[in-house]
Structure formats: C-alpha cells, structure tokens
Design a protein around this motif. Structure first.
Motif: not given
Length: 359
Positions: A300-307, A315-325
């Motif tokens: 979400x545009x930050x270095x880290x998501x602590x939630x 999330x996002x395109x790159x995460x989806x790419x790694x997840x699919x691979x």
C-alpha cells in the motif's frame, strides 16, 4: 567508500540504536572500535559475544490471527546468521541494543530453557498444543553447536510426548536427526527449512552465517530419508533479488522428496527497513530503487504493512505474479501448502524434581 561502508561477513551495515524508544544515538568511538578485530590492511571484523541469561519463563504466547500457532520457544536472543531481512531484528531494541550489527553480534543464550520447559509442562493447568521453534531467532544458529539448548528442549518434548515445529536456515538440524526421527514416529514434529536463493554468493550477502543453499537442500533430503516430515519455505521472496529462484528452489526440494512448500513476501518492520536500504546501497545500488518500488507497491505504498490480516498478504500486480508462479510450480511438481497435523493427545507431564507425575 570508506572501509566502514561495507561490513564484511555480517548482514547489517551499521549499529545505530533505534530512535523510536528515545534512546541516545550510538556513534563510533573507542569502545566501538575495541569490539572490532583488525588485521594489517584488512577489513575490520566484528567479534560475536554471548551473554547467558537466567530466563524466568520459556514459552511465549501470542494471539495473532496471522500465524498458525499460539506458543513458541526461543532459546536465543539475537541471531548470528545475520539475515539482513530478519523481521525479528527490532526485538533487540528492547535491550537498548541495535537491531543492526548488535542483533547478530551481541547474542543471549538461555541455558536454563529445558529446565523451565520441564516445569511449565509439569503444571496441572498446562494444556498441550504444538510449540513453534525458530519463529524469532534460529534454534540452530552457530552457537547452538556450543550450547545444545535446542537439543535439550527436544529431549524434554520427546519425554513429554509434546508436539514441536521447527523452522531453520541451518543444516545443523541434522545433528538432532536421532531425536527428530523418534518424534516423527509419534507424529510429534515437523521441520521447515527456509531457502532464499540457490546462489551461494548472494546467500553470503543476504544471510552471511547461515548454511549455504546447497547444504540446506541436502538437509531437506536427509530429513525426508529419515522419515521426518519436512517443509520448504521460500522466505522471504525479495523482488529483483531472489524471486528468480522460486521455481528452482521448488524443483530442487521436490527432487529430494519434499511435498510441502510455502512462500513469504519480504517484510520490513520498524528498523529493518532502513537496515535493508543500507544493504541495498552497499551491495545492489544499481537496482535499489526498483526493489523498494516493488516492495512498496505490494504494501500500500509503504515500506511495511503492520496490520493484522493484511501484513502477511501482499497485494498488487507483483504479489499476484509471485503467487501465480508459486502456484503453477507447486501444481506441476505435485507439492502443496498443507502441513502435517501434529498429535497433542499423547502428552504426559514430564518428571519434575526427579519424580514422574501420574496425572
């Protein structure tokens, strides 16, 4: 660069004390220099020190909705493996120490861990569930060779028929293959080995004192042969640094009989983010901007998501790419993310004070 710009043989490049606790910043002075071993015209080398602490309890509890266990044991504080991306680094700040170089050079050991565990398991109020080891610092980091605390803990767990999960980056786990084999027969143990890349040079930069990728892959196979349930974890996946190895790691693990796998996206909580940026500047200045751009794009545009709920789900395109691979590779190789359900029904309270408990 000055001779202090790159710290050879360690993951972190600095030893700054974090400011979020209002502690005084650390600067290089005579005391700091005394902690460095130097050789003629050579790069400075840091010594590792170990402080023995008399812990008061050994089982840590958590209620996080993002992790699949509610209790863990860490026999050591700090970790000599020096993985630059280690999310546990900020814990050293609670000791007024640096999450950087202090985390991997100023270590703490708990020699009374097994004794404490025996006492805690012996309480009438205790209810068994798998204990996770290696969740914060590696139970098989180099100083385990001297202290043997992890082995002592496993001996108590075997006696008590208590289930344990282990996560490590070291083939030193094979030293305890006798205990692990006995526990495996009783469905009391599962071992996860984390493999980040297949490049030994990259591994030496990312995780300088962890076992080489080849040794970790070999350890996976030897555990399979010994009948120990084993899991390969690609953790973390670092975009534009290690993601090229996703398929290769899975193929290598499948070739030695591993059927369970998972992956975790790079996380940069608290001081880990600036430490990782320093590491990028020292070793990969040409792609530092690209790496951090992708990291932020999945957080979400930050270095880290602590939630809670989202911190472990990029999330996002790159995460989806790694997840699919990952999904395509595991499907092709017949691997899955399911882990063995360990048996808590065999639990029996261990001997306390030299006397077995009947109930």
């Amino acid at each position: 660069m000055s001779r202090f710009d790159i710290t050879h043989g360690r993951g972190a490049q600095s030893a700054q004390v974090p400011q979020r606790f209002g502690l005084a910043a650390r600067v290089a002075d005579g005391d700091w220099l005394d902690e460095r071993e130097t050789v003629d015209d050579g790069a400075p080398k840091l010594r590792t020190t170990v402080t023995e602490e008399a812990a008061r309890s050994i089982i840590s509890r958590n209620t996080s909705p993002d992790i699949p266990f509610d209790r863990s044991i860490n026999a050591y504080r700090g970790c000599e493996h020096g993985c630059i991306y280690c999310f546990a680094r900020p814990t050293h700040a609670y000791h007024d120490l640096s999450p950087g170089l202090d985390f991997e050079t100023k270590l703490f050991a708990k020699p009374n861990a097994a004794e404490l565990l025996r006492a805690e398991l012996g309480r009438k109020s205790y209810r068994p569930a798998p204990i996770a080891m290696g969740t914060n610092t590696d139970p098989y980091q180099p100083i385990e060779g001297r202290y043997g605390i992890t082995r002592q803990i496993l001996e108590v767990c075997l006696e008590a028929r208590h289930p344990v999960t282990i996560t490590t980056k070291s083939d030193r786990v094979l030293r305890d293959i006798d205990l692990l084999g006995e526990m495996a027969k009783l469905t009391l143990v599962a071992v996860g080995i984390s493999v980040t890349s297949l490049d030994p040079r990259l591994s030496m930069l990312l995780e300088p004192r962890a076992s080489s990728p080849a040794k970790r892959m070999s350890a996976l196979g030897k555990l399979v042969q010994a009948g120990v349930p084993v899991h390969v974890s690609i953790a973390p996946v670092i975009p534009s640094i290690t993601d090229e190895f996703i398929e290769g790691i899975l193929e290598g693990a499948a070739a030695v009989g591993v059927t369970s796998a998972s992956w975790i996206m790079l996380r940069l909580p608290h001081e880990v983010a600036p430490l990782f940026r320093e590491w990028l500047a020292a070793h990969y200045p040409d792609r530092a901007g690209k790496v951090m751009s992708i990291v932020q794009s999945v957080r979400s545009g930050k270095d880290n998501d602590a939630n809670f709920f989202s911190r472990m789900k990029p999330q996002g395109v790159w995460a989806d790419l790694f997840r699919t691979r990952f999904r395509l590779a595991t499907r092709r190789l017949g691997m899955n993310e399911a882990r063995l359900e360990l048996d808590s029904t065999q639990f029996r309270r261990p001997a306390v004070g030299g006397q077995m408990q009947l109930f």
